[in-house]
Design a protein around this motif. Structure first.
Motif, short mmCIF file in Angstrom:
data_model
loop_
_atom_site.label_atom_id
_atom_site.label_comp_id
_atom_site.label_asym_id
_atom_site.label_seq_id
_atom_site.Cartn_x
_atom_site.Cartn_y
_atom_site.Cartn_z
N LEU A 67 23.74 43.10 -14.72
CA LEU A 67 23.96 43.86 -13.47
C LEU A 67 23.27 43.18 -12.30
O LEU A 67 23.83 43.09 -11.20
N ILE A 68 22.06 42.69 -12.52
CA ILE A 68 21.34 41.99 -11.45
C ILE A 68 22.06 40.70 -11.09
O ILE A 68 22.20 40.36 -9.91
N ILE A 69 22.55 39.97 -12.10
CA ILE A 69 23.30 38.74 -11.82
C ILE A 69 24.55 39.04 -11.02
O ILE A 69 24.89 38.34 -10.05
N GLY A 70 25.26 40.12 -11.39
CA GLY A 70 26.44 40.51 -10.64
C GLY A 70 26.12 40.87 -9.20
O GLY A 70 26.86 40.51 -8.27
N PHE A 71 25.00 41.57 -8.99
CA PHE A 71 24.60 41.92 -7.62
C PHE A 71 24.34 40.67 -6.79
O PHE A 71 24.79 40.56 -5.64
N TRP A 72 23.62 39.70 -7.36
CA TRP A 72 23.32 38.49 -6.61
C TRP A 72 24.55 37.63 -6.40
O TRP A 72 24.63 36.87 -5.42
N ILE A 73 25.54 37.73 -7.27
CA ILE A 73 26.81 37.02 -7.05
C ILE A 73 27.50 37.57 -5.81
O ILE A 73 28.03 36.82 -4.98
N VAL A 74 27.50 38.89 -5.67
CA VAL A 74 28.11 39.51 -4.47
C VAL A 74 27.35 39.08 -3.22
O VAL A 74 27.96 38.72 -2.19
N VAL A 75 26.02 39.12 -3.29
CA VAL A 75 25.21 38.72 -2.13
C VAL A 75 25.46 37.26 -1.78
O VAL A 75 25.63 36.90 -0.60
N TYR A 76 25.51 36.41 -2.78
CA TYR A 76 25.73 34.98 -2.54
C TYR A 76 27.10 34.73 -1.91
O TYR A 76 27.22 33.91 -0.99
#
Length: 385
Positions: A67-76
């Protein structure tokens, strides 16, 4: 009625391949649509089933990492759109000073005016990729990697061992981080933030490497990688069938993706290729020297899980053919999507049913029991005093 009640009250682990089919079906559905309703419901379905059916194992506790990786993918994705993305749209959000790179750097424009439409497109694209990552994380959290390796054909044992060890890196790192953080807390070190993270980073990597080496030695001691002696003729037959199968599958998929080619040619080629691959795997599996103790069951729960996972994918394929406008949303001009793919939404609702229809976890794998078992003896002694 008695059989249904007994099934609902049963406790056992679901076959790991059933969970992977379920998760890959949802990931395939997400890859075919940028409709925000589909993406949001798919993400909610994944989180719901994982919350209902995950245990206390290290790979189960690794789901928040995805979930954290997915969040940072959106931010990136949003940040990269602001920096170098194509600035399209008509509603200005804000304007930054822009400059253009030289021609040897492809003449890319840096910064500039950011429009709401372009930012929404970047956000949806990032959310789509993040949902697919979370789907893989859900399968990795629900399926035991050791049992997944156990269920592989003998011909794929070495390849499956490498893949499964790679997939278990994130769960192993999560378990190491929790154990090292607990040890630091018991020693009175409560440093938080980046400083605390930097203190546990090296021990986490070292602990993960030690466990990987221990796993490699354990597998070598149990005979992994050893094969029975086979004749050269059998090896040639296996290689020939495998090569024909791979070529047939590639040609069949290429013809299917080519819209100008008829399906009555592509489908038989694809089926024949899959048949050659199955025969090759069957022959190569005879070289396996290890026996399987207590094979994993495949029953009603596994079939229900696979059907529920593949139903939204089938619905997405049919909807993409007959009503593509409901699956692909155009954001220029900016508007609220007024078309909802009801067939796909119904399929995603079915995909959430394994959270109720699959057997409950065995009692010794429940999170509450595991949490009690991990309570330090020191804290128990303090409570008694």
């Amino acid at each position: 009625m008695h059989a249904i009640k007994r099934y609902l009250l049963s406790r056992r682990l679901v076959h790991p391949w059933a969970w992977w089919v379920w998760a890959l079906g949802i990931a395939g559905t997400v890859s075919m649509s940028n409709n925000p309703y589909v993406l949001a419901l798919a993400l909610a379905t994944l989180c719901f089933v994982v919350a209902k059916r995950r245990g206390a194992s290290p790979w189960s506790r690794a789901f928040p990492i995805y979930l954290i990786i997915g969040f940072w993918i959106v931010v990136y994705r949003v940040v990269m759109h602001i920096l170098v993305g194509a600035k399209i749209g008509s509603i200005t959000l804000f304007t930054l000073p822009s400059f253009q790179l030289p021609q040897w750097a492809a003449g890319i424009n840096i910064l500039g005016t950011v429009y709401v439409e372009g930012l929404v497109i970047a956000l949806i694209q990032g959310l789509s990729l993040a949902t697919m990552i979370v789907a893989v994380g859900a399968a990795n959290s629900l399926a035991d990697p050791k049992k997944l390796l156990k269920a592989l054909p003998g011909a794929l044992r070495e390849l499956g061992t490498a893949i499964i060890i790679g997939m278990s890196i994130a769960p192993q790192m999560a378990e190491s981080a929790v154990r090292i953080h607990r040890a630091r807390t018991l020693r009175g070190d409560n440093t938080a933030g980046l400083r605390g993270f930097s203190r546990i980073l090296l021990p986490v990597f070292q602990d993960t490497l030690d466990h990987s080496l221990a796993l490699a030695h354990s597998m070598d001691a149990r005979g992994y990688g050893r094969r029975a002696q086979t004749s050269r003729t059998e090896q040639r037959i296996t290689s020939a069938f495998g090569l024909l199968g791979i070529v047939g599958v590639c040609i069949g998929l290429f013809v299917i993706l080519d819209s100008s080619s008829p399906l009555y040619i592509a489908v038989p080629i694809l089926v024949a290729g899959c048949g050659f691959v199955v025969v090759s795997l069957f022959i190569a599996s005879r070289r396996k020297t290890s026996s399987t103790y207590n094979p994993l069951p495949w029953g009603t729960a596994e079939w229900l899980t696979c059907i529920c996972g593949l139903s939204p994918l089938l619905a997405a394929i049919l909807t993409r053919i007959y009503d593509p406008a409901s699956m692909i949303t155009t954001w220029v001009p900016l508007h609220i999507p007024n078309t909802i793919p009801l067939f796909v939404i119904f399929g995603l609702v079915l995909a959430a049913l394994p959270g109720y229809l699959t057997p409950m976890l065995p009692r010794n794998t429940h999170r509450v029991r595991r949490r009690k078992a991990l309570t330090p003896d020191i804290l128990k002694g303090r409570t008694q005093q």
